[in-house]
Scaffold this active site. Structure first.
Site, short mmCIF file in Angstrom:
data_model
loop_
_atom_site.label_atom_id
_atom_site.label_comp_id
_atom_site.label_asym_id
_atom_site.label_seq_id
_atom_site.Cartn_x
_atom_site.Cartn_y
_atom_site.Cartn_z
CE1 TYR A 74 -11.68 27.48 20.79
CE2 TYR A 74 -9.45 26.37 21.18
CZ TYR A 74 -11.02 26.39 20.51
OH TYR A 74 -11.29 25.36 19.55
CD GLU A 100 -14.88 27.61 23.86
OE1 GLU A 100 -13.88 28.10 23.99
OE2 GLU A 100 -15.45 26.72 23.48
CG ASP A 104 -30.12 36.96 5.37
OD1 ASP A 104 -29.21 37.80 5.29
OD2 ASP A 104 -30.22 35.69 5.29
CB THR A 138 -22.15 37.88 5.41
OG1 THR A 138 -22.67 38.30 4.26
CG2 THR A 138 -22.76 36.31 5.33
CE LYS A 194 -23.08 37.12 0.67
NZ LYS A 194 -23.62 36.51 2.09
NE ARG A 214 -16.52 34.66 2.87
CZ ARG A 214 -16.63 33.90 1.94
NH1 ARG A 214 -15.65 34.12 0.50
NH2 ARG A 214 -17.26 32.76 1.37
#
Ligand code: DSN
Length: 421
Positions: free
Chosen positions: A53, A55, A199, A225, A228, A234
């Site tokens: 983790y 954060e 985008d 993203t 692609k 991902r």
């Protein structure tokens, strides 16, 4: 250790993963938003980094034990900055939709006006489409494309912007086969005092590889993203030039929207960006476009109706109405033949989104396998044979699908996909 291997612990899932790998190897992947990542990207994804983790951001975390994670995230950020030529990058968004939501949180209040391309014209759900939170919690206004050209009409975009005074304008989308004019969008955004978000999820690999103009210097924020055309895991990134925009974005991603970043994904993004900085990647990006143009030419020569009459990037959108068949049955038949596409709405579609008139095709995956112009011509011919047979007669279509499927498997056996064993 063998006793810990996936095959031993969960043979059912292991077999299914193997089956999917086989399917990917044997199929011509023409889904415009997909690709094949390298073994190195895959390796980074499946690591112990998933156990941690983190954060916060490098140097400012809410958990101890960040000695290594900080270095990984800092490296990913530096590589993103270098590849795209930006001053700031946030590599934590879980995927494209959360990345875009962070832009709303950073710059808008609920009810504010957002302008984006309508979904049926090639925009994305998160650009203010009605079923998305962005269309429900904000006031969406939309632009589309001209009916006669299939291209964005920037005069119309300007008119809508002047009338509606959006606070945020999105350019880019999911089914746009043409170059996005970032300077023109920037001028419009400046005129109405809106934040311009580019985008570039679909074209990020082309931008990184110099095969599409960059939004840097024009857009206030850039969203993408990473899986692609960029050929990473991902995930997603947000980029900005100014400190002010970057600070707002960072706060919006964490703590605004997300908890701990997916560190295994961050590492894989860093690897993908390392690959994207190579000359080999620039060759790939150029070839993606050459392949799309070759496939588009082949399809046009066979009587297919391409939205906007062709392509400038990796993507082709075809309206199958003149072929007398819907996009969904066509995509299903092509899939049976080993040619994987997705059915898609076309501009001014009279059919419903779940049974639209078009199919969307992309050339990133086939290019990653090393296929070139000759293979694109063959793929165009197969698509024509399957679609034409289907439009004529179901029995004939079955024979054609079986034959083409065999030929597809023969072709794919000569072009091993990256990352697959
Ligand atoms: N699902 C993506 C695509 O296929 O374009 C967009 O989010």
């Amino acid at each position: 250790m063998a006793e810990n291997s996936l095959h031993v612990v969960d043979p059912e899932i292991a077999e299914l993963i193997k089956a999917e790998e086989r399917r990917q190897a044997d199929t011509v992947k023409l889904i415009a938003s997909e690709n094949y990542v390298s073994k190195a990207v895959l390796a980074a994804t499946g690591t112990v980094l998933t156990n941690k983790y983190s954060e916060g951001y490098p140097g400012k975390r809410y958990y101890e034990g960040q000695q290594v994670i900080d270095q990984i995230e800092a490296l990913a950020i530096e590589r993103a900055k270098a590849v795209f030529g930006v001053n700031h990058a946030n590599v934590q968004p879980y995927s494209g939709s959360p990345a875009n939501l962070a832009i709303y949180l950073a710059f808008l209040q609920p009810g504010d006006t957002v302008m984006g391309m309508g979904l049926p014209f090639g925009g994305h759900l998160t650009h203010g489409w009605s079923v998305s939170a962005t269309g429900k919690w904000f006031n969406p206004v939309r632009y589309g494309v001209r009916k006669d050209t299939g291209r964005i009409d920037l005069d119309e975009v300007r008119e809508i912007a002047l009338r509606e005074r959006p606070k945020l304008i999105f350019c880019g989308g999911t089914a746009i086969p043409r170059t996005i004019d970032f300077p023109a969008f920037a001028e419009i955004a400046k005129e109405v005092g809106a934040v311009l978000a580019a985008d570039i999820a679909h074209i990020a690999g082309l931008v990184a590889g110099g095969a599409h103009p960059s939004p840097v210097g024009h857009a206030d924020v850039i969203s993408t993203t990473t899986h692609k055309t960029l050929r990473g895991p991902r995930g997603a990134m947000l980029m900005a030039t100014s400190d002010e925009h970057a600070t707002a974005i960072n706060k919006a991603v964490f703590p605004g929207l997300q908890g701990g970043p997916h560190n295994h994904t961050t590492a894989a993004i860093a690897v993908a960006l390392h690959e994207a900085a190579t000359e080999e990647f620039r060759d790939y990006a150029r070839q993606v476009v050459l392949n799309a143009k070759a496939l588009a030419e082949e399809l046009i020569s066979r009587g297919f109706d391409l939205v906007s009459g062709g392509t400038d990037n990796h993507l082709i959108l075809m309206d199958l109405t003149p072929k007398g068949i819907g996009g969904k049955p066509a995509a299903q038949a092509l899939d049976k033949a080993g040619l994987e596409t997705n059915y898609n709405s076309v501009p001014f579609d009279t059919r419903k989104p779940f049974d639209p008139s078009g199919i969307r095709i992309g050339t990133a995956g086939v290019t990653s396998r090393g296929m070139g112009v000759a293979e694109m011509r063959q793929i165009g011919a197969w698509m024509d044979q399957v679609v034409s047979a289907l439009a004529k007669d179901e029995d004939e279509a079955k024979h054609v699908i079986t034959r083409v499927h065999g030929e597809v498997r023969e072709l794919t056996s000569h072009f091993p996909a990256p990352g697959l064993s």
